[in-house]
Motif scaffolding. Structure first.
Motif, PDB file in Angstrom:
ATOM      1  N   SER A  18       0.675  -1.145   0.002  1.00  0.00           N
ATOM      2  CA  SER A  18       0.030  -0.034  -0.029  1.00  0.00           C
ATOM      3  C   SER A  18       0.795   1.253  -0.215  1.00  0.00           C
ATOM      4  CB  SER A  18      -0.901  -0.057   1.183  1.00  0.00           C
ATOM      5  OG  SER A  18      -0.982   0.954   1.951  1.00  0.00           O
ATOM      6  N   SER A  19       0.243   2.517  -0.190  1.00  0.00           N
ATOM      7  CA  SER A  19       0.967   3.666  -0.277  1.00  0.00           C
ATOM      8  C   SER A  19       0.436   4.728   0.644  1.00  0.00           C
ATOM      9  CB  SER A  19       1.345   4.014  -1.790  1.00  0.00           C
ATOM     10  OG  SER A  19       0.539   5.247  -2.169  1.00  0.00           O
ATOM     11  N   ALA A  20       0.889   5.714   1.066  1.00  0.00           N
ATOM     12  CA  ALA A  20       0.394   6.799   1.787  1.00  0.00           C
ATOM     13  C   ALA A  20      -0.116   7.602   0.892  1.00  0.00           C
ATOM     14  CB  ALA A  20       1.209   7.212   2.555  1.00  0.00           C
ATOM     15  N   CYS A  21      -1.376   8.324   1.312  1.00  0.00           N
ATOM     16  CA  CYS A  21      -1.997   9.294   0.505  1.00  0.00           C
ATOM     17  C   CYS A  21      -1.131  10.552   0.821  1.00  0.00           C
ATOM     18  CB  CYS A  21      -3.267   9.714   1.192  1.00  0.00           C
ATOM     19  SG  CYS A  21      -4.433   8.358   0.737  1.00  0.00           S
ATOM     20  N   THR A  22      -0.989  11.389  -0.282  1.00  0.00           N
ATOM     21  CA  THR A  22      -0.001  12.684  -0.107  1.00  0.00           C
ATOM     22  C   THR A  22      -0.876  13.917  -0.136  1.00  0.00           C
ATOM     23  OG1 THR A  22       0.296  12.914  -2.590  1.00  0.00           O
ATOM     24  CG2 THR A  22       1.948  11.560  -1.477  1.00  0.00           C
ATOM     25  N   GLY A  23      -2.236  13.941  -0.709  1.00  0.00           N
ATOM     26  CA  GLY A  23      -2.959  14.958  -0.747  1.00  0.00           C
ATOM     27  C   GLY A  23      -2.697  15.846  -1.899  1.00  0.00           C
ATOM     28  N   ASP A  24      -1.756  15.830  -2.637  1.00  0.00           N
ATOM     29  CA  ASP A  24      -1.214  16.431  -3.928  1.00  0.00           C
ATOM     30  C   ASP A  24      -2.193  15.990  -5.093  1.00  0.00           C
ATOM     31  OD1 ASP A  24       2.478  15.965  -3.461  1.00  0.00           O
ATOM     32  OD2 ASP A  24       1.013  17.210  -2.399  1.00  0.00           O
ATOM     33  N   ASP A  25      -2.556  17.067  -5.739  1.00  0.00           N
ATOM     34  CA  ASP A  25      -3.548  16.923  -6.750  1.00  0.00           C
ATOM     35  C   ASP A  25      -2.806  16.187  -8.078  1.00  0.00           C
ATOM     36  OD1 ASP A  25      -4.559  20.102  -5.871  1.00  0.00           O
ATOM     37  OD2 ASP A  25      -5.808  18.062  -6.002  1.00  0.00           O
ATOM     38  N   GLU A  26      -1.430  16.381  -8.136  1.00  0.00           N
ATOM     39  CA  GLU A  26      -0.714  15.755  -9.192  1.00  0.00           C
ATOM     40  C   GLU A  26      -0.271  14.239  -8.680  1.00  0.00           C
ATOM     41  OE1 GLU A  26       2.229  18.017 -11.102  1.00  0.00           O
ATOM     42  OE2 GLU A  26       0.997  19.887 -10.697  1.00  0.00           O
ATOM     43  N   GLU A  60       9.129   5.988  -1.015  1.00  0.00           N
ATOM     44  CA  GLU A  60       7.651   6.618  -1.557  1.00  0.00           C
ATOM     45  C   GLU A  60       7.365   5.899  -2.710  1.00  0.00           C
ATOM     46  OE1 GLU A  60       5.561   8.589  -0.132  1.00  0.00           O
ATOM     47  OE2 GLU A  60       6.842   8.751   1.552  1.00  0.00           O
ATOM     48  N   GLY A  61       8.306   5.337  -3.690  1.00  0.00           N
ATOM     49  CA  GLY A  61       7.932   4.732  -4.844  1.00  0.00           C
ATOM     50  C   GLY A  61       7.535   3.488  -4.443  1.00  0.00           C
ATOM     51  N   ALA A  62       8.439   2.840  -3.350  1.00  0.00           N
ATOM     52  CA  ALA A  62       7.831   1.328  -2.781  1.00  0.00           C
ATOM     53  C   ALA A  62       6.586   1.415  -2.350  1.00  0.00           C
ATOM     54  CB  ALA A  62       8.961   1.123  -1.899  1.00  0.00           C
ATOM     55  N   LYS A  63       6.114   2.355  -1.672  1.00  0.00           N
ATOM     56  CA  LYS A  63       4.936   2.538  -0.822  1.00  0.00           C
ATOM     57  C   LYS A  63       3.793   2.719  -2.037  1.00  0.00           C
ATOM     58  CE  LYS A  63       4.875   5.470   2.679  1.00  0.00           C
ATOM     59  NZ  LYS A  63       5.156   6.613   3.386  1.00  0.00           N
ATOM     60  N   GLN A  64       4.132   3.374  -3.073  1.00  0.00           N
ATOM     61  CA  GLN A  64       2.732   3.611  -3.915  1.00  0.00           C
ATOM     62  C   GLN A  64       2.820   2.354  -4.830  1.00  0.00           C
ATOM     63  OE1 GLN A  64       4.639   6.796  -6.147  1.00  0.00           O
ATOM     64  NE2 GLN A  64       3.627   8.198  -5.131  1.00  0.00           N
ATOM     65  N   ALA A  65       3.753   1.767  -5.101  1.00  0.00           N
ATOM     66  CA  ALA A  65       3.610   0.390  -5.852  1.00  0.00           C
ATOM     67  C   ALA A  65       2.942  -0.796  -4.983  1.00  0.00           C
ATOM     68  CB  ALA A  65       5.219  -0.144  -6.199  1.00  0.00           C
ATOM     69  N   ALA A  66       3.263  -0.651  -3.641  1.00  0.00           N
ATOM     70  CA  ALA A  66       2.678  -1.652  -2.755  1.00  0.00           C
ATOM     71  C   ALA A  66       1.295  -1.341  -2.591  1.00  0.00           C
ATOM     72  CB  ALA A  66       3.468  -1.796  -1.459  1.00  0.00           C
ATOM     73  N   GLN A  67       0.930  -0.071  -2.374  1.00  0.00           N
ATOM     74  CA  GLN A  67      -0.575   0.228  -2.399  1.00  0.00           C
ATOM     75  C   GLN A  67      -1.321  -0.319  -3.618  1.00  0.00           C
ATOM     76  OE1 GLN A  67      -2.111   1.322   0.547  1.00  0.00           O
ATOM     77  NE2 GLN A  67      -3.775   0.369  -0.819  1.00  0.00           N
ATOM     78  N   THR A  68      -0.460  -0.077  -4.607  1.00  0.00           N
ATOM     79  CA  THR A  68      -1.231  -0.445  -6.037  1.00  0.00           C
ATOM     80  C   THR A  68      -1.558  -1.917  -6.190  1.00  0.00           C
ATOM     81  OG1 THR A  68      -0.257   1.477  -7.465  1.00  0.00           O
ATOM     82  CG2 THR A  68      -1.127  -0.518  -8.776  1.00  0.00           C
ATOM     83  N   VAL A  69      -0.669  -2.671  -5.881  1.00  0.00           N
ATOM     84  CA  VAL A  69      -0.559  -4.109  -5.497  1.00  0.00           C
ATOM     85  C   VAL A  69      -1.892  -4.500  -4.973  1.00  0.00           C
ATOM     86  CG1 VAL A  69       0.234  -6.596  -5.001  1.00  0.00           C
ATOM     87  CG2 VAL A  69       1.847  -4.570  -6.029  1.00  0.00           C
ATOM     88  N   VAL A  74      10.784  -5.340  -4.128  1.00  0.00           N
ATOM     89  CA  VAL A  74      12.020  -5.492  -4.800  1.00  0.00           C
ATOM     90  C   VAL A  74      12.154  -4.622  -5.880  1.00  0.00           C
ATOM     91  CG1 VAL A  74      13.845  -6.857  -5.785  1.00  0.00           C
ATOM     92  CG2 VAL A  74      12.641  -7.852  -3.713  1.00  0.00           C
ATOM     93  N   TYR A  75      13.190  -3.900  -6.138  1.00  0.00           N
ATOM     94  CA  TYR A  75      13.201  -2.959  -7.199  1.00  0.00           C
ATOM     95  C   TYR A  75      13.643  -3.715  -8.384  1.00  0.00           C
ATOM     96  CZ  TYR A  75      13.589   1.637  -9.945  1.00  0.00           C
ATOM     97  OH  TYR A  75      13.559   2.486 -10.588  1.00  0.00           O
ATOM     98  N   GLU A  76      13.075  -3.982  -9.273  1.00  0.00           N
ATOM     99  CA  GLU A  76      13.472  -5.232 -10.429  1.00  0.00           C
ATOM    100  C   GLU A  76      13.146  -4.409 -11.743  1.00  0.00           C
ATOM    101  OE1 GLU A  76      11.232  -8.930 -11.072  1.00  0.00           O
ATOM    102  OE2 GLU A  76      12.852  -9.405  -9.511  1.00  0.00           O
ATOM    103  N   GLY A  77      14.174  -4.215 -12.804  1.00  0.00           N
ATOM    104  CA  GLY A  77      13.625  -3.756 -13.700  1.00  0.00           C
ATOM    105  C   GLY A  77      13.031  -2.224 -13.939  1.00  0.00           C
ATOM    106  N   ASP A  78      13.683  -1.317 -13.274  1.00  0.00           N
ATOM    107  CA  ASP A  78      13.028   0.049 -12.880  1.00  0.00           C
ATOM    108  C   ASP A  78      11.607   0.167 -12.501  1.00  0.00           C
ATOM    109  OD1 ASP A  78      15.264   0.928 -13.848  1.00  0.00           O
ATOM    110  OD2 ASP A  78      14.703   1.099 -16.117  1.00  0.00           O
ATOM    111  N   ALA A  79      11.150  -0.932 -11.651  1.00  0.00           N
ATOM    112  CA  ALA A  79       9.915  -0.652 -11.002  1.00  0.00           C
ATOM    113  C   ALA A  79       9.945  -1.840  -9.676  1.00  0.00           C
ATOM    114  CB  ALA A  79       8.793  -1.436 -11.960  1.00  0.00           C
ATOM    115  N   TRP A  80       9.150  -1.239  -8.964  1.00  0.00           N
ATOM    116  CA  TRP A  80       8.846  -1.956  -7.461  1.00  0.00           C
ATOM    117  C   TRP A  80       8.123  -3.165  -7.758  1.00  0.00           C
ATOM    118  CZ3 TRP A  80      12.094  -1.177  -3.516  1.00  0.00           C
ATOM    119  CH2 TRP A  80      12.710  -0.063  -3.537  1.00  0.00           C
TER     120      TRP A  80
END
Length: 171
Positions: free
Chosen positions: A24-32, A52-61, A133-139
């Protein structure tokens, strides 16, 4: 004796969460959308190699899994995870045994070296750690050893094993 005891159901939920994925990823409150998000990686750019990248990818999964998009969750597995189970078998297993619709929330995260992050996610009252794990330019989500062992059985045997253990949510 019934197999639907609340404690057994919580154990099943924890096992299912361990065997499946979700992050999971934390909410940032940013519009972008912040740099390094999964949409950016899909557009051809690398994801941010930071917490932050890891958290965003985790939340997406986690969101894909909780929403029943098991094929989309499998797409975010490490190469080792994908080798352990085909996309079709992963979808069959989770359609048969996983709970859909229960949000999975990221509660904390930390980096473990430059290309690994450990995230803690909670579903209902059960918490579980996951490794990104950061693998192939992505978490990517690295399945736990227990999940890999289950996946290597193939869908039919994994479903039977979960039903026998009382951890198949849809039995």
């Amino acid at each position: 004796m019934t197999h639907n005891h609340p404690i057994r159901r919580l154990g099943a939920l924890a096992l299912i969460a361990t065997a499946t994925l979700a992050v999971s990823s934390a909410c940032t409150g940013d519009d972008e959308a912040p740099a390094g998000n999964p949409a950016q990686a899909a557009a051809g750019g690398p994801e941010a190699k930071n917490i932050e990248g890891a958290k965003q990818a985790a939340q997406t999964v986690f969101d894909r899994f909780a929403g029943g998009d098991f094929a989309g969750a499998w797409d975010m597995y490490t190469a080792a995870g994908k080798q352990a189970i085909s996309k079709d078998d992963y979808v069959k297993l989770n359609q048969a045994c996983s709970r859909k619709g229960l949000a999975i929330q990221l509660t904390s995260a930390r980096m473990e070296g430059a290309d690994r992050a450990v995230v803690i996610a909670k579903q209902l009252v059960a918490a579980q750690s996951y490794t990104m794990v950061y693998e192939g330019d992505a978490w990517k989500l690295e399945p736990a050893k227990e999940g890999l062992a289950l996946y290597k059985q193939g869908a039919a045997k994994a479903i039977a094993a979960q039903k026998k253990a009382g951890t198949c949510a849809n039995q």
